[in-house]
Design an enzyme around this catalytic site. Structure first.
Site, PDB file in Angstrom:
ATOM      1  N   LYS A  49     -12.469   0.036  -2.238  1.00 12.69           N
ATOM      2  CA  LYS A  49     -11.532  -1.087  -2.090  1.00 12.69           C
ATOM      3  C   LYS A  49     -12.169  -2.261  -1.354  1.00 12.69           C
ATOM      4  O   LYS A  49     -11.834  -3.423  -1.614  1.00 12.69           O
ATOM      5  CB  LYS A  49     -10.259  -0.630  -1.360  1.00 12.69           C
ATOM      6  CG  LYS A  49      -9.311   0.198  -2.226  1.00 12.69           C
ATOM      7  CD  LYS A  49      -8.044   0.531  -1.472  1.00 12.69           C
ATOM      8  CE  LYS A  49      -7.063   1.381  -2.286  1.00 12.69           C
ATOM      9  NZ  LYS A  49      -6.453   0.654  -3.410  1.00 12.69           N
ATOM     10  N   CYS A  99      -7.334   9.999  -7.005  1.00 20.22           N
ATOM     11  CA  CYS A  99      -7.134   8.609  -6.580  1.00 20.22           C
ATOM     12  C   CYS A  99      -7.894   7.773  -7.593  1.00 20.22           C
ATOM     13  O   CYS A  99      -9.040   8.098  -7.923  1.00 20.22           O
ATOM     14  CB  CYS A  99      -7.657   8.375  -5.165  1.00 20.22           C
ATOM     15  SG  CYS A  99      -7.681   6.611  -4.708  1.00 20.22           S
ATOM     16  N   CYS A 129      -2.365   4.646 -10.656  1.00 15.20           N
ATOM     17  CA  CYS A 129      -2.448   4.907  -9.211  1.00 15.20           C
ATOM     18  C   CYS A 129      -1.768   6.238  -8.975  1.00 15.20           C
ATOM     19  O   CYS A 129      -0.579   6.390  -9.298  1.00 15.20           O
ATOM     20  CB  CYS A 129      -1.767   3.806  -8.403  1.00 15.20           C
ATOM     21  SG  CYS A 129      -1.654   4.175  -6.625  1.00 15.20           S
ATOM     22  N   ASN A 130      -2.493   7.207  -8.446  1.00  8.90           N
ATOM     23  CA  ASN A 130      -1.935   8.537  -8.226  1.00  8.90           C
ATOM     24  C   ASN A 130      -0.824   8.525  -7.181  1.00  8.90           C
ATOM     25  O   ASN A 130       0.262   9.064  -7.411  1.00  8.90           O
ATOM     26  CB  ASN A 130      -3.042   9.498  -7.795  1.00  8.90           C
ATOM     27  CG  ASN A 130      -4.009   9.822  -8.912  1.00  8.90           C
ATOM     28  OD1 ASN A 130      -3.840  10.800  -9.626  1.00  8.90           O
ATOM     29  ND2 ASN A 130      -5.036   8.996  -9.073  1.00  8.90           N
ATOM     30  N   THR A 131      -1.082   7.903  -6.038  1.00  7.93           N
ATOM     31  CA  THR A 131      -0.101   7.907  -4.950  1.00  7.93           C
ATOM     32  C   THR A 131       1.186   7.222  -5.368  1.00  7.93           C
ATOM     33  O   THR A 131       2.282   7.613  -4.953  1.00  7.93           O
ATOM     34  CB  THR A 131      -0.684   7.236  -3.693  1.00  7.93           C
ATOM     35  OG1 THR A 131      -1.994   7.741  -3.444  1.00  7.93           O
ATOM     36  CG2 THR A 131       0.189   7.504  -2.479  1.00  7.93           C
ATOM     37  N   THR A 152      -5.810  10.429  -1.709  1.00  4.37           N
ATOM     38  CA  THR A 152      -5.455   9.772  -0.462  1.00  4.37           C
ATOM     39  C   THR A 152      -4.525  10.669   0.359  1.00  4.37           C
ATOM     40  O   THR A 152      -3.924  11.618  -0.156  1.00  4.37           O
ATOM     41  CB  THR A 152      -4.730   8.443  -0.726  1.00  4.37           C
ATOM     42  OG1 THR A 152      -3.487   8.721  -1.394  1.00  4.37           O
ATOM     43  CG2 THR A 152      -5.581   7.503  -1.556  1.00  4.37           C
ATOM     44  N   ASP A 162       0.839  -1.196   0.000  1.00  2.00           N
ATOM     45  CA  ASP A 162       0.000   0.000   0.000  1.00  2.00           C
ATOM     46  C   ASP A 162       0.876   1.249   0.000  1.00  2.00           C
ATOM     47  O   ASP A 162       1.798   1.391   0.805  1.00  2.00           O
ATOM     48  CB  ASP A 162      -0.905   0.002   1.236  1.00  2.00           C
ATOM     49  CG  ASP A 162      -1.880   1.163   1.222  1.00  2.00           C
ATOM     50  OD1 ASP A 162      -1.524   2.241   1.743  1.00  2.00           O
ATOM     51  OD2 ASP A 162      -2.986   1.006   0.678  1.00  2.00           O
ATOM     52  N   ARG A 163       0.582   2.157  -0.934  1.00  2.00           N
ATOM     53  CA  ARG A 163       1.421   3.329  -1.134  1.00  2.00           C
ATOM     54  C   ARG A 163       1.319   4.327   0.017  1.00  2.00           C
ATOM     55  O   ARG A 163       2.322   4.887   0.472  1.00  2.00           O
ATOM     56  CB  ARG A 163       1.045   4.007  -2.462  1.00  2.00           C
ATOM     57  CG  ARG A 163       1.574   3.300  -3.704  1.00  2.00           C
ATOM     58  CD  ARG A 163       1.048   1.898  -3.918  1.00  2.00           C
ATOM     59  NE  ARG A 163      -0.416   1.876  -4.046  1.00  2.00           N
ATOM     60  CZ  ARG A 163      -1.170   0.797  -3.912  1.00  2.00           C
ATOM     61  NH1 ARG A 163      -0.621  -0.372  -3.582  1.00  2.00           N
ATOM     62  NH2 ARG A 163      -2.476   0.847  -4.057  1.00  2.00           N
ATOM     63  N   THR A 164       0.112   4.583   0.505  1.00  3.94           N
ATOM     64  CA  THR A 164      -0.044   5.523   1.608  1.00  3.94           C
ATOM     65  C   THR A 164       0.628   4.998   2.870  1.00  3.94           C
ATOM     66  O   THR A 164       1.289   5.746   3.598  1.00  3.94           O
ATOM     67  CB  THR A 164      -1.536   5.811   1.862  1.00  3.94           C
ATOM     68  OG1 THR A 164      -2.077   6.496   0.719  1.00  3.94           O
ATOM     69  CG2 THR A 164      -1.736   6.678   3.091  1.00  3.94           C
TER      70      THR A 164
END
Length: 233
Positions: free
Chosen positions: A166, A196, A84-86, A126, A49-51
């Protein structure tokens, strides 16, 4: 122009991967199967998970993203997209690992908003995208102001992404998310940036109608053009 295969570094999340593939197909001018572009997809759900990685010390997404990029290049992709932006916080590692272009969704979105004459936009994204300033960096020098939600509004965005889309929750309560979007518009945002890749899905799933720009669609259209197809806008 010789057509190129589009490689999709996917799995962030799986529905967002389906969404960009669908948009590539729907927005390519083609009357037969053979006139469509070749699209190679690695739905790599092993990417952390990027965040979590950016804000909470979670696993580094870059190695798996690079693995996907190299795999797609070996398979014959002529260009890559990251829906995916993040994940664009790790763009440099991905582009540096391959010899083919990796399109940058955030910069393309800034370019398109500039062409539209937008002077102020509301960013829905996010925590990982908002707090790292990824969009602010992409928009630097464009003259476009970016507004972000207040703290409860930002939490509402996170909840809608993680507990709504999600989680596959068709009945998620979007009242707080609506309040956050309407607040951005009241503060002067001319349009909302769905920053996002789950948010275009949320708009469709929860029947939300607000002025908005979809970076996933921006990315899909540019991928079609750079791959040698004709984009239907």
């Amino acid at each position: 122009m010789e057509k190129k295969a589009i490689g999709v570094i996917g799995g962030m999340g799986p529905l967002a991967t389906v969404d960009i593939f669908r948009k590539i197909v729907l927005h390519t001018r083609a009357e037969t199967d053979q006139e469509h572009l070749r699209v190679l997809i690695d739905n790599n759900t092993a990417i952390p998970d990027r965040t979590e990685a950016l804000l909470h010390g979670g696993g580094d997404p870059a190695p798996e993203m690079v693995k996907s990029a190299r795999l797609l290049e070996r398979m014959g992709a002529g260009l890559l997209v990251i829906p995916c932006n993040t994940a664009h916080n790790f763009y440099g590692a991905v582009q540096g690992a391959v010899d083919i272009p990796v399109l940058h969704m955030l910069r393309l979105t800034a370019r398109d908003l500039g062409r539209m004459g937008v002077k102020c936009a509301g960013l829905l994204a996010t925590d990982g995208t908002v707090r790292t300033g990824a969009y602010q960096e992409a928009f630097a020098g464009t003259g476009i102001g970016l507004l972000t939600p207040d703290a409860p509004g930002q939490q509402a965005m996170m909840d809608m992404v993680y507990r709504g889309v999600k989680a596959g929750n068709m009945h998620f309560d979007i009242s707080e998310a609506r309040r956050a979007m309407e607040d951005l518009l009241d503060r002067g945002a001319e349009t909302l940036v769905l920053g996002c890749t789950e948010l275009p899905l949320a708009f469709a799933l929860y029947h939300m109608v607000y002025p908005a720009v979809d970076p996933t669609l921006v990315l899909a259209l540019e991928a079609i053009r750079q791959a040698g197809g004709e984009a239907l806008v």
